[in-house]
Design an enzyme around this catalytic site. Structure first.
Site, PDB file in Angstrom:
ATOM      1  N   LYS A 145       0.758  -1.126   0.169  1.00 17.20           N
ATOM      2  CA  LYS A 145       0.007   0.010   0.194  1.00 17.20           C
ATOM      3  C   LYS A 145       0.764   1.318   0.137  1.00 17.20           C
ATOM      4  CE  LYS A 145      -4.257   0.920   0.039  1.00 17.20           C
ATOM      5  NZ  LYS A 145      -5.637   0.243  -0.015  1.00 17.20           N
ATOM      6  N   ASP A 182      -7.167   4.229  -4.392  1.00 20.97           N
ATOM      7  CA  ASP A 182      -7.748   4.214  -3.128  1.00 20.97           C
ATOM      8  C   ASP A 182      -8.203   5.432  -3.019  1.00 20.97           C
ATOM      9  OD1 ASP A 182      -7.754   2.150  -0.799  1.00 20.97           O
ATOM     10  OD2 ASP A 182      -7.488   4.256   0.185  1.00 20.97           O
ATOM     11  N   THR A 193     -15.205  -2.882  -7.307  1.00 26.46           N
ATOM     12  CA  THR A 193     -15.149  -3.090  -5.714  1.00 26.46           C
ATOM     13  C   THR A 193     -16.479  -3.067  -4.989  1.00 26.46           C
ATOM     14  OG1 THR A 193     -13.169  -1.813  -5.522  1.00 26.46           O
ATOM     15  CG2 THR A 193     -14.125  -2.035  -3.347  1.00 26.46           C
TER      16      THR A 193
HETATM   17  P1  NDP Z   1     -12.852   7.811  -2.823  1.00 32.82           P
HETATM   18  O1  NDP Z   1     -11.760   8.798  -2.528  1.00 32.82           O
HETATM   19  O2  NDP Z   1     -13.364   7.563  -4.269  1.00 32.82           O
HETATM   20  O3  NDP Z   1     -14.005   8.138  -1.905  1.00 32.82           O
HETATM   21  C1  NDP Z   1     -14.003   8.076  -0.474  1.00 32.82           C
HETATM   22  C2  NDP Z   1     -15.200   8.862   0.171  1.00 32.82           C
HETATM   23  O4  NDP Z   1     -15.020   8.847   1.575  1.00 32.82           O
HETATM   24  C3  NDP Z   1     -15.549  10.125  -0.133  1.00 32.82           C
HETATM   25  O5  NDP Z   1     -16.812  10.217  -0.101  1.00 32.82           O
HETATM   26  C4  NDP Z   1     -14.980  10.945   0.998  1.00 32.82           C
HETATM   27  O6  NDP Z   1     -15.760  11.904   1.354  1.00 32.82           O
HETATM   28  C5  NDP Z   1     -15.435   9.816   1.948  1.00 32.82           C
HETATM   29  N1  NDP Z   1     -14.293  10.003   2.818  1.00 32.82           N
HETATM   30  C6  NDP Z   1     -13.023   9.822   2.869  1.00 32.82           C
HETATM   31  N2  NDP Z   1     -12.389  10.131   4.188  1.00 32.82           N
HETATM   32  C7  NDP Z   1     -13.156  10.120   4.973  1.00 32.82           C
HETATM   33  C8  NDP Z   1     -13.390  10.566   6.501  1.00 32.82           C
HETATM   34  N3  NDP Z   1     -12.170  10.542   7.103  1.00 32.82           N
HETATM   35  N4  NDP Z   1     -14.666  10.810   6.909  1.00 32.82           N
HETATM   36  C9  NDP Z   1     -15.609  10.435   6.314  1.00 32.82           C
HETATM   37  N5  NDP Z   1     -15.742  10.557   5.001  1.00 32.82           N
HETATM   38  C10 NDP Z   1     -14.508  10.042   4.539  1.00 32.82           C
HETATM   39  O7  NDP Z   1     -12.420   6.311  -2.231  1.00 32.82           O
HETATM   40  P2  NDP Z   1     -12.818   4.886  -2.465  1.00 32.82           P
HETATM   41  O8  NDP Z   1     -14.307   4.806  -2.668  1.00 32.82           O
HETATM   42  O9  NDP Z   1     -11.860   4.351  -3.419  1.00 32.82           O
HETATM   43  O10 NDP Z   1     -12.383   4.409  -1.176  1.00 32.82           O
HETATM   44  C11 NDP Z   1     -13.393   4.217  -0.057  1.00 32.82           C
HETATM   45  C12 NDP Z   1     -12.839   3.232   0.941  1.00 32.82           C
HETATM   46  O11 NDP Z   1     -12.935   1.964   0.252  1.00 32.82           O
HETATM   47  C13 NDP Z   1     -11.636   3.202   1.525  1.00 32.82           C
HETATM   48  O12 NDP Z   1     -11.711   2.643   2.776  1.00 32.82           O
HETATM   49  C14 NDP Z   1     -10.560   2.444   0.738  1.00 32.82           C
HETATM   50  O13 NDP Z   1      -9.622   1.946   1.588  1.00 32.82           O
HETATM   51  C15 NDP Z   1     -11.733   1.171   0.484  1.00 32.82           C
HETATM   52  N6  NDP Z   1     -11.384   0.386  -0.749  1.00 32.82           N
HETATM   53  C16 NDP Z   1     -10.949   0.852  -2.153  1.00 32.82           C
HETATM   54  C17 NDP Z   1     -11.087   0.078  -3.156  1.00 32.82           C
HETATM   55  C18 NDP Z   1     -10.895   0.770  -4.571  1.00 32.82           C
HETATM   56  O14 NDP Z   1     -10.851  -0.073  -5.479  1.00 32.82           O
HETATM   57  N7  NDP Z   1     -10.920   1.859  -4.620  1.00 32.82           N
HETATM   58  C19 NDP Z   1     -11.039  -1.338  -2.919  1.00 32.82           C
HETATM   59  C20 NDP Z   1     -11.262  -1.693  -1.550  1.00 32.82           C
HETATM   60  C21 NDP Z   1     -11.318  -0.916  -0.583  1.00 32.82           C
HETATM   61  P3  NDP Z   1     -14.662  13.381   0.929  1.00 32.82           P
HETATM   62  O15 NDP Z   1     -15.011  13.622  -0.513  1.00 32.82           O
HETATM   63  O16 NDP Z   1     -15.462  14.371   1.774  1.00 32.82           O
HETATM   64  O17 NDP Z   1     -13.266  13.317   1.248  1.00 32.82           O
HETATM   65  O1  2IT Z   2      -8.068  -1.681  -0.847  1.00 28.80           O
HETATM   66  C1  2IT Z   2      -8.043  -2.010  -1.850  1.00 28.80           C
HETATM   67  O2  2IT Z   2      -8.178  -3.350  -1.871  1.00 28.80           O
HETATM   68  C2  2IT Z   2      -7.795  -1.225  -2.970  1.00 28.80           C
HETATM   69  N1  2IT Z   2      -7.645   0.029  -2.759  1.00 28.80           N
HETATM   70  C3  2IT Z   2      -7.653  -1.735  -4.419  1.00 28.80           C
HETATM   71  C4  2IT Z   2      -6.092  -2.120  -4.729  1.00 28.80           C
HETATM   72  C5  2IT Z   2      -5.742  -2.576  -5.929  1.00 28.80           C
HETATM   73  O3  2IT Z   2      -4.541  -2.707  -6.192  1.00 28.80           O
HETATM   74  O4  2IT Z   2      -6.574  -2.693  -6.954  1.00 28.80           O
END
Ligand code: NDP
Ligand code: 2IT
Length: 446
Positions: A126, A166, A210
């Site tokens: 990561k 992420d 995801t």
């Molecule tokens: P994005 O940046 O696309 O979206 C994040 C969302 O969460 C936004 O709505 C953001 O709001 C909100 N957010 C972020 N930080 C905070 C906080 N501290 N408190 C409240 N809301 C918050 O990220 P992703 O959708 O990609 O990721 C979301 C989660 O999913 C994370 O935990 C990530 O690790 C996990 N994840 C992502 C994957 C992927 O493929 N992208 C795969 C597996 C897990 P704002 O715009 O106000 O910051």
């Molecule tokens: O938390 C996660 O699994 C991710 N942000 C996706 C990682 C990836 O390599 O696609």
């Protein structure tokens, strides 16, 4: 063995003082694998636990860049290369002001086991930076990404370490990062990053994977109990990549999603969230979720994100960030009759919240199993890049379906064998740990 695990946890605490997020995930994994250690004491004798909790390599670097006013800005960049037993390090990059070593080590540790569950040949890593993309121009984001990659490029490669997105890193950032990597290395190593645009070797369905995968997992879990997802009320947090496509698939399954949020607050729409409007606000305008209520008179906007867990629902899908459901929120959800919780974000529930769900017999889909669809599809992108072909959306989605079903069945089987029948937390940890540990044993002391 319980005492041995306690001793290892003490050691980890001493060596990683104050890294609360990292300590929390290590505690969750290690305490659930005790039955496996009892069955195979080699894991203890060859110090597999002690080796797993130590990162193979940590890279920390300076990221200087110039903003639109010509002022010099500085951020700190990181890449955690956690475990390469099963394949090249694989895992996302997070750009968010909260990023620090503890958060990235927790994410990297989770990633090792999540990636093992996918059944695909990827190790765990990561990275990221304490850079805040919010309010920055495209030009500033590009300059930051270029500076970040100028250093990172010497540590990654299609067979070495393969980053992706992420929080704060989506298609735009991956594009800039890939452009800079290609320029410096003078080589079209498409497999060095995943989540690329489909016109430059990205995989169809990676964007959706995801969120869709989360719903496939949750549906498997509900089907097993004879519960129909159709007609259920769903509360989703977040409005980024994971939340958006979780909402899309939940709606396609006939559920009614009534909330979504960002870091400022949440919207509640009794008619069901209008996803096209959310996409317009978040993906096109890069705006705030508050704006939703301005065009949807029946919707309410509430400041603060914690309140979202007080909304009555059958299914809760935390898709924003770590520790967003604490014990108090878990109690509110249970009091309001929640039946199932599916973790789209990484470690969104605190350990005491998980324990509370389990005590109250709430069906619980843990992050490293339930959100593995994203990284699994990243591995499918790597496979397509290796064969220089692009599969159709349907083919990728079909594989994603199968992978999520396999993960569910493996977590379930291991829960039944080693823990309690519905304890998918233990089941997923055990299935993943066994795979990584056995490969580490096979590789000898490296
Ligand atoms: P994005 O940046 O696309 O979206 C994040 C969302 O969460 C936004 O709505 C953001 O709001 C909100 N957010 C972020 N930080 C905070 C906080 N501290 N408190 C409240 N809301 C918050 O990220 P992703 O959708 O990609 O990721 C979301 C989660 O999913 C994370 O935990 C990530 O690790 C996990 N994840 C992502 C994957 C992927 O493929 N992208 C795969 C597996 C897990 P704002 O715009 O106000 O910051
Ligand atoms: O938390 C996660 O699994 C991710 N942000 C996706 C990682 C990836 O390599 O696609």
């Amino acid at each position: 063995m319980k005492q041995y695990v306690q001793d290892v946890l003490e050691l980890v605490k001493r060596r990683n003082a104050e890294q609360t997020e990292f300590l929390s995930t290590v505690k969750e994994v290690l305490t659930t694998v005790v039955p496996l250690l009892e069955e195979n004491p080699r894991y203890r004798d060859e110090k597999i636990l002690e080796r797993m909790v130590e990162c193979e390599r940590i890279i920390i670097f300076r990221v200087p860049w110039q903003d639109d006013k010509g002022e010099i800005q500085l951020n700190r960049g990181y890449r955690i290369q956690m475990n390469s037993a099963i394949g090249p390090y694989k895992g996302g990059l997070r750009f968010h002001p909260s990023v620090n070593l503890s958060i990235l080590k927790f994410l990297a540790f989770e990633q090792v086991f999540k990636n093992a569950l996918t059944g695909l040949p990827i190790g765990g890593g990561k990275g990221g930076a304490d850079f805040d993309p919010k309010g920055k121009s495209d030009n500033e984001v590009m300059h930051f990404c270029q500076s970040f990659m100028t250093e990172l490029c010497r540590h990654i490669g299609p067979n070495v370490d393969v980053p992706a997105g992420d929080i704060g890193v989506g298609g735009r950032e991956i594009g800039y990062l890939f452009g800079q990597y290609k320029r410096i290395r003078d080589s079209y190593d498409a497999g060095v990053l995943t989540g690329k645009g489909v016109d430059y070797w990205g995989s169809l369905a990676r964007t959706e994977a995801t969120g869709y995968g989360l719903l496939y997992f949750v549906k498997n879990m509900l089907d097993d109990k004879g519960i129909d997802i159709k007609g259920k009320t769903v509360v989703v947090s977040g409005s980024g990549n994971v939340a958006t496509y979780a909402i899309e698939k939940a709606q396609a399954f006939g559920a009614k999603v009534v909330t979504c949020s960002d870091s400022n607050g949440y919207v509640y729409d009794p008619d069901g969230i209008d996803l096209a409007a959310v996409k317009e606000i978040k993906q096109v305008r890069r705006g705030r979720i508050k704006e939703y209520a301005q065009t949807h008179p029946k919707a309410e906007y509430h400041e603060g994100c914690k309140g979202v867990w007080t909304v009555k629902c059958d299914i809760a899908l935390p898709c924003a960030t770590q520790s967003e459901i604490d014990l108090e929120s878990a109690k509110a959800l249970v009091a309001n009759g929640v039946q199932a919780v599916g973790e789209g974000a990484n470690m969104p529930s605190t350990l005491d919240a998980i324990a509370y769900f389990q005590e109250n017999k709430i069906l619980f889909a843990p992050a490293k199993a339930a959100n593995a669809g994203g990284v699994a599809t990243s591995a499918l992108e790597m496979a397509q890049n290796s064969e220089r072909l692009q599969w159709t959306f349907e083919e990728v989605d079909e594989r994603l379906h199968r992978i999520m079903k396999n993960i569910y069945e493996s977590a379930k089987r291991n829960a039944e064998k080693y823990a309690a029948p519905d304890d998918l937390v233990a089941g997923a940890n055990i299935a993943a740990f066994k795979k990584v540990a056995d490969v580490m044993l096979a590789h000898g002391l490296v």
